[in-house]
Motif scaffolding. Structure first.
Motif, PDB file in Angstrom:
ATOM      1  N   GLY A 105       0.827  -1.191   0.000  1.00 16.16           N
ATOM      2  CA  GLY A 105       0.000   0.000   0.000  1.00 16.16           C
ATOM      3  C   GLY A 105       0.869   1.251   0.000  1.00 16.16           C
ATOM      4  N   LEU A 106       0.623   2.132   0.948  1.00 17.22           N
ATOM      5  CA  LEU A 106       1.375   3.373   1.032  1.00 17.22           C
ATOM      6  C   LEU A 106       2.644   3.267   1.865  1.00 17.22           C
ATOM      7  CD1 LEU A 106      -1.574   5.887   1.355  1.00 17.22           C
ATOM      8  CD2 LEU A 106      -0.013   5.656  -0.575  1.00 17.22           C
ATOM      9  N   HIS A 107       2.966   2.065   2.346  1.00 17.62           N
ATOM     10  CA  HIS A 107       4.252   1.887   3.021  1.00 17.62           C
ATOM     11  C   HIS A 107       5.377   2.116   2.010  1.00 17.62           C
ATOM     12  CE1 HIS A 107       1.882  -1.322   5.497  1.00 17.62           C
ATOM     13  NE2 HIS A 107       1.517  -0.095   5.799  1.00 17.62           N
ATOM     14  N   VAL A 184      -5.666  -4.479  -4.674  1.00 16.32           N
ATOM     15  CA  VAL A 184      -6.329  -3.194  -4.897  1.00 16.32           C
ATOM     16  C   VAL A 184      -6.059  -2.196  -3.770  1.00 16.32           C
ATOM     17  CG1 VAL A 184      -8.066  -4.158  -6.434  1.00 16.32           C
ATOM     18  CG2 VAL A 184      -8.500  -4.124  -3.977  1.00 16.32           C
ATOM     19  N   ILE A 185      -5.342  -2.586  -2.752  1.00 15.98           N
ATOM     20  CA  ILE A 185      -4.722  -1.666  -1.803  1.00 15.98           C
ATOM     21  C   ILE A 185      -3.213  -1.905  -1.802  1.00 15.98           C
ATOM     22  CG2 ILE A 185      -4.497  -0.964   0.607  1.00 15.98           C
ATOM     23  CD1 ILE A 185      -7.057   0.020  -0.686  1.00 15.98           C
ATOM     24  N   GLY A 186      -2.795  -3.150  -1.608  1.00 16.09           N
ATOM     25  CA  GLY A 186      -1.376  -3.461  -1.499  1.00 16.09           C
ATOM     26  C   GLY A 186      -0.559  -3.073  -2.711  1.00 16.09           C
ATOM     27  N   CYS A 187      -1.127  -3.239  -3.899  1.00 21.62           N
ATOM     28  CA  CYS A 187      -0.404  -2.953  -5.138  1.00 21.62           C
ATOM     29  C   CYS A 187      -1.063  -1.821  -5.930  1.00 21.62           C
ATOM     30  CB  CYS A 187      -0.320  -4.207  -6.006  1.00 21.62           C
ATOM     31  SG  CYS A 187       0.529  -5.586  -5.238  1.00 21.62           S
ATOM     32  N   MET A 192      -5.694   5.638  -5.884  1.00 19.11           N
ATOM     33  CA  MET A 192      -6.714   4.615  -5.686  1.00 19.11           C
ATOM     34  C   MET A 192      -6.941   4.340  -4.199  1.00 19.11           C
ATOM     35  SD  MET A 192      -6.881   0.711  -7.122  1.00 19.11           S
ATOM     36  CE  MET A 192      -8.321  -0.300  -6.748  1.00 19.11           C
ATOM     37  N   ILE A 193      -5.856   4.211  -3.448  1.00 22.90           N
ATOM     38  CA  ILE A 193      -5.977   3.936  -2.020  1.00 22.90           C
ATOM     39  C   ILE A 193      -6.738   5.062  -1.331  1.00 22.90           C
ATOM     40  CG2 ILE A 193      -4.688   3.573   0.114  1.00 22.90           C
ATOM     41  CD1 ILE A 193      -2.406   2.431  -1.662  1.00 22.90           C
ATOM     42  N   GLU A 194      -6.398   6.289  -1.667  1.00 23.71           N
ATOM     43  CA  GLU A 194      -7.062   7.434  -1.047  1.00 23.71           C
ATOM     44  C   GLU A 194      -8.536   7.478  -1.396  1.00 23.71           C
ATOM     45  OE1 GLU A 194      -6.545  12.201  -1.472  1.00 23.71           O
ATOM     46  OE2 GLU A 194      -4.844  11.087  -0.647  1.00 23.71           O
ATOM     47  N   ALA A 195      -8.870   7.215  -2.652  1.00 26.43           N
ATOM     48  CA  ALA A 195     -10.268   7.244  -3.077  1.00 26.43           C
ATOM     49  C   ALA A 195     -11.086   6.178  -2.357  1.00 26.43           C
ATOM     50  CB  ALA A 195     -10.364   7.060  -4.591  1.00 26.43           C
ATOM     51  N   ASN A 196     -10.514   4.984  -2.205  1.00 28.73           N
ATOM     52  CA  ASN A 196     -11.237   3.936  -1.476  1.00 28.73           C
ATOM     53  C   ASN A 196     -11.361   4.288   0.003  1.00 28.73           C
ATOM     54  OD1 ASN A 196     -10.533   1.296   0.364  1.00 28.73           O
ATOM     55  ND2 ASN A 196     -12.197   0.921  -1.081  1.00 28.73           N
ATOM     56  N   HIS A 197     -10.283   4.721   0.606  1.00 26.78           N
ATOM     57  CA  HIS A 197     -10.286   4.931   2.049  1.00 26.78           C
ATOM     58  C   HIS A 197     -11.103   6.144   2.478  1.00 26.78           C
ATOM     59  CE1 HIS A 197      -7.792   1.577   2.470  1.00 26.78           C
ATOM     60  NE2 HIS A 197      -6.877   2.044   3.305  1.00 26.78           N
ATOM     61  N   ARG A 198     -11.429   7.029   1.545  1.00 23.88           N
ATOM     62  CA  ARG A 198     -12.275   8.155   1.922  1.00 23.88           C
ATOM     63  C   ARG A 198     -13.660   7.666   2.365  1.00 23.88           C
ATOM     64  NH1 ARG A 198     -13.679   7.475  -3.325  1.00 23.88           N
ATOM     65  NH2 ARG A 198     -15.748   8.180  -3.972  1.00 23.88           N
TER      66      ARG A 198
END
Length: 416
Positions: A105-107, A184-187, A192-198
């Motif tokens: 993800g964002l790591h 779809v988060i890890g890679c 994309m991660i930000e849009a999902n996590h909102r």
């Protein structure tokens, strides 16, 4: 009464009086798999909701997503037999046509030392890519109905057959991890991660929830759009031993494994507690402050209004996210941070500050950690020694109800 709590790769002891009400919560006992590899082959022989590898058209290329070291998935155990099975099923497939994408993800992307800790020594000659959410090229697969752009690592998205290895764990706003989440988060791209996590601001985005949870459903849809064909998911006990291995179509695998996870980590309580002492569960759950926040979310689920909560998290790798650290330092207190986040645009990294503030503005929270106390205070968290803090709390209370949670990052509470 002595209770040993996991802390990094070791333990810290907690002494409590014998004459007070103490409930100790730990994962429910379950027998680990006697032969995890036999279970892997059994589930690949009869996958949930999709064809066996042997019954699919032979792919020209294969991508396998695996998590970084912040997730205790036994990749070194599971990946070699999966690769062997792929090469047996598709004799024309060459090692250079198989790529293993390590996603976090964002790591920060895994470096050589981290890759060596995550991956088996013998990768059968396959390629390895360390995903970088900010800089890796991405393949685009449209957008979900909730508006999340589906952008995953280009090396992964280019493959004919796309597989993910991961674990199913309780998650504070996804409901449960697993399924296609490792892709779809890890890679995924940062966007994309930000849009999902909102979507986490929706009240239905809670731990243990699936069918009405917009974050989880968005991930399922994204996984289908990204063509994740096969998930291999494991459920681990508190000692990180596999208790279930399931393979098949990602949404079905996640749901089946979530039932096992709930049976192990779902904790029932009757009345809320005046004091909650929660260990994240040791490494890698408490590898940094960013990860440790999940344990605080669990701890407050069983806490009475205004209760005192002590989080036990070593944080050997520090705070863990500079975006989070930079954001929280802008505010004089957690209340002003929470107000800013709720009124503005969603920001990844900053969301962790909001999640902390959601607890610290309602409860008296202290963190026992190896982190520098001044850095802890910059994050609007109160540092303190576990034993001294608890002794001080108990000295000023009459007949307190105390809960001790041994694996908070993996657990979740529900009322009896």
């Amino acid at each position: 009464m002595r209770i040993d709590l996991k802390y990094g790769h070791g333990h810290v002891p907690l002494e409590l009086p014998e004459d007070i009400h103490v409930d100790v919560f730990e994962p429910n006992p379950v027998e680990p798999l006697a032969d995890p590899l036999a279970a892997l082959h059994a589930t690949l022989d009869d996958p949930l909701g999709c064809p066996r590898l042997e019954d699919r058209p032979a792919p020209r290329s294969v991508a396998i997503a695996v998590p970084d070291e912040t997730r205790p998935v036994p990749v070194r155990l599971l990946l070699p037999p999966l690769l062997d099975r792929l090469f047996a099923a598709y004799p024309a497939l060459k090692p250079q046509d198989v790529v293993v994408v390590v996603g976090g993800g964002l790591h920060p992307p895994a470096d050589e030392a981290q890759l060596a800790r995550v991956l088996p020594e013998d990768l059968r000659g396959c390629r390895v890519v360390a995903h970088d959410a900010e800089h890796s090229p991405v393949a685009r697969f449209g957008a979900t109905t909730r508006g999340t752009p589906v952008e995953v690592n280009a090396a992964y998205g280019a493959a004919d057959l796309r597989i993910v290895i991961g674990m199913v764990d309780a998650h504070q706003f996804v409901g449960f991890t697993g399924g296609a989440k490792g892709v779809v988060i890890g890679c995924a791209s940062a966007a994309m991660i930000e849009a999902n996590h909102r979507l986490m601001r929706d009240p239905a985005a809670t731990v243990g929830a699936i069918e009405n949870n917009p974050v989880r459903l968005d991930l399922d849809e994204a996984g289908e759009l990204a063509g994740v064909a096969l998930a291999v998911n494991v459920v681990l006990d508190a000692a990180k031993r596999p208790v279930a291995v399931l393979a098949g179509w990602p949404p079905l695998v996640m749901r089946a494994a979530a039932k096992v996870t709930a049976g192990v980590y779902g904790l029932a309580y009757d009345e809320p507690y005046d004091i909650v002492i929660a260990s994240c569960g040791g490494a890698p759950k408490d590898i940094c402050l960013y990860q440790a926040q999940k344990g605080l979310n669990t701890a407050v689920q069983c806490a009475a209004p205004g209760a005192r909560v002590l989080l036990v998290a070593q944080c050997g790798q520090g705070i863990g996210d500079e975006v989070y650290h930079d954001y929280v330092r802008r505010f004089p207190c957690a209340h002003s941070l929470k107000k800013d986040f709720e009124s503005g645009a969603f920001r990844m990294g900053a969301h962790k500050g909001f999640l902390f503030a959601r607890s610290t503005t309602r409860f008296d929270v202290v963190v026992h950690s190896d982190l520098d106390p001044d850095r802890m205070r910059e994050c609007h968290l109160v540092p303190g020694d576990m034993q001294q803090t608890v002794d001080g709390w108990l000295a000023g209370m009459k007949n307190p109800r105390v809960a001790v949670v041994k694996s908070a990052n993996s657990s979740f509470f529900y009322r009896k």
